[in-house]
Design a protein around this motif. Structure first.
Motif, mmCIF file in Angstrom:
data_model
loop_
_atom_site.group_PDB
_atom_site.id
_atom_site.type_symbol
_atom_site.label_atom_id
_atom_site.label_comp_id
_atom_site.label_asym_id
_atom_site.label_seq_id
_atom_site.Cartn_x
_atom_site.Cartn_y
_atom_site.Cartn_z
ATOM 1 N N ASN A 44 -11.799 -3.069 -5.421
ATOM 2 C CA ASN A 44 -12.451 -2.655 -6.664
ATOM 3 C C ASN A 44 -13.192 -1.351 -6.428
ATOM 4 N N THR A 45 -13.962 -0.913 -7.410
ATOM 5 C CA THR A 45 -14.566 0.410 -7.358
ATOM 6 C C THR A 45 -15.779 0.456 -6.420
ATOM 7 N N PRO A 76 -8.861 0.030 -6.563
ATOM 8 C CA PRO A 76 -9.246 -0.889 -7.644
ATOM 9 C C PRO A 76 -8.091 -1.177 -8.600
ATOM 10 N N GLY A 77 -8.297 -2.218 -9.401
ATOM 11 C CA GLY A 77 -7.350 -2.522 -10.457
ATOM 12 C C GLY A 77 -7.076 -3.996 -10.631
ATOM 13 N N GLY A 79 -8.775 -6.654 -11.372
ATOM 14 C CA GLY A 79 -9.623 -7.658 -10.748
ATOM 15 C C GLY A 79 -9.386 -7.880 -9.268
ATOM 16 N N ALA A 107 -8.813 -13.739 -10.513
ATOM 17 C CA ALA A 107 -7.939 -12.712 -11.084
ATOM 18 C C ALA A 107 -6.467 -13.059 -10.902
ATOM 19 N N SER A 164 -16.482 -8.638 -12.618
ATOM 20 C CA SER A 164 -15.206 -9.242 -12.225
ATOM 21 C C SER A 164 -14.400 -9.559 -13.475
ATOM 22 N N SER A 165 -13.097 -9.660 -13.297
ATOM 23 C CA SER A 165 -12.213 -9.973 -14.411
ATOM 24 C C SER A 165 -12.369 -11.444 -14.781
ATOM 25 N N ASP A 194 -14.760 -3.356 -13.420
ATOM 26 C CA ASP A 194 -14.110 -3.447 -12.110
ATOM 27 C C ASP A 194 -15.127 -3.209 -11.001
#
Length: 327
Positions: A44-45, A76-77, A79, A107, A164-165, A194
């Motif tokens: 993630n970021t 990142p991406g 979740g 995720a 979080s997703s 993210d």
């Protein structure tokens, strides 16, 4: 419906210290922990919990002389499932590891990822920590009771942000809070970010009514007064923080998150054991012990196959909780 059983499993701090270290104490060279070219992926970021954990672990390992020049990078991406897919694609790469946790487990479910944590090589669970409920310093909500009263009146108009997703810890925590408060989880206006770094800007800018994230991610902002801490989600108060638990606030629920490390599939026994050995030595180092204390993390060390069994259990539990919440 109370979710004590799946919650207890989801957030259990098993605190298992698995046997004596396999390696002798000493320098990284003496202990056989040097892994030249080791890379640590963060799915993630920058600024989120996985990022802070990875960069802290890398610095502590270097400061303890266990290995040198660990490269930490962000991918990142979705979740964490973008990073997971990349990791699984690096079959047999013993010089790559990924920081992860309950968020990636969730995720995988909500994004219907074709790659799962069962496709990885489990290395270690490192920490457990509580989530926190925070608002901006100029928020009208001065206490958790103020927030809950407004949330009950019109849950859809109070957006809650999480790092979080859907299916991850920062999503599950407010959903369980809502259920305990008599709010239908499906009516909650949850906005996923993210990682905690992205979430922070939206909390400070009042783009969300409140945020839920890991305690270690926002300690500096809480101490500086930029964020107002309303509650902690675990079973006990966090030492040094003036905030009640959800149960003290009248909500019959609690929740904790965890973080760990996985590696690509297809590693040789020697490659896997070297990564596990490096993390064991890190866990025993004074540098890591100090980082646990500084970040408000609980030691939840678990390695190898036992960590793999724990991941299988978490996967089943997340599926069960999402179904019980109607999500």
């Amino acid at each position: 419906m109370r979710l004590r059983t799946p919650l207890a499993l989801l957030g259990a701090a098993l605190l298992v210290l698995v046997g004596p270290p396999l390696l002798t104490a000493g320098s990284g060279a003496d202990a056989g922990t040097q892994i030249p070219g080791l890379r640590f992926m963060v799915p993630n970021t920058p600024g989120g919990g996985y990022d802070i954990t990875a960069r802290t672990a890398a610095k502590n390992a270097e400061d303890a002389g266990l290995t040198r020049s660990i490269e930490v990078f962000n991918l990142p991406g979705a979740g964490g499932t973008v990073g997971l897919t990349r990791l699984v694609g690096e079959h047999g790469n013993g010089k790559l590891a990924m920081s992860m946790g309950l968020g990636v487990v969730g995720a995988v479910h909500t994004n219907k990822s074709p790659r799962t944590l069962a496709d990885t090589t489990p290395i270690a669970r490192l920490t457990e920590e509580q989530d926190i409920v925070v608002v901006a310093k100029d928020s009208p909500y001065r206490t958790i009771q103020d927030l809950l009263a407004a949330w009950k009146k019109n849950p859809g108009k109070l957006p809650v942000g999480g790092g979080s997703s859907p299916g991850g810890p920062d999503h599950l925590a407010p959903m369980l809070m809502a259920q305990a408060a008599g709010i239908a989880p499906k009516s909650v206006n949850y906005i996923p970010f993210d990682g905690g770094g992205e979430l922070l800007a939206s909390i400070l800018g009042n783009k969300v009514a409140f945020g839920v994230s890991g305690v270690g991610e926002y300690l500096d902002q809480i101490k500086s007064g930029e964020l107002r801490l309303l509650a902690v989600t675990g079973p006990e108060r966090v030492p040094g923080l003036d905030a009640p638990t959800l149960r003290e606030a009248g909500l019959d629920t609690d929740f904790t998150n965890w973080r760990g490390i996985v590696a690509p599939p297809g590693l040789s026994d020697a490659e896997r054991d070297k990564l596990v050995g490096l993390v064991r030595q890190l866990h025993d180092s004074p540098q890591w012990k100090e980082s646990l204390k500084k970040n408000g993390w609980d030691d939840a060390f678990l390695t190898g196959e036992k960590f793999g069994d724990f991941l299988d259990e978490q996967n089943r539990n997340v599926d069960q909780v999402l179904k019980e919440l109607g999500l």
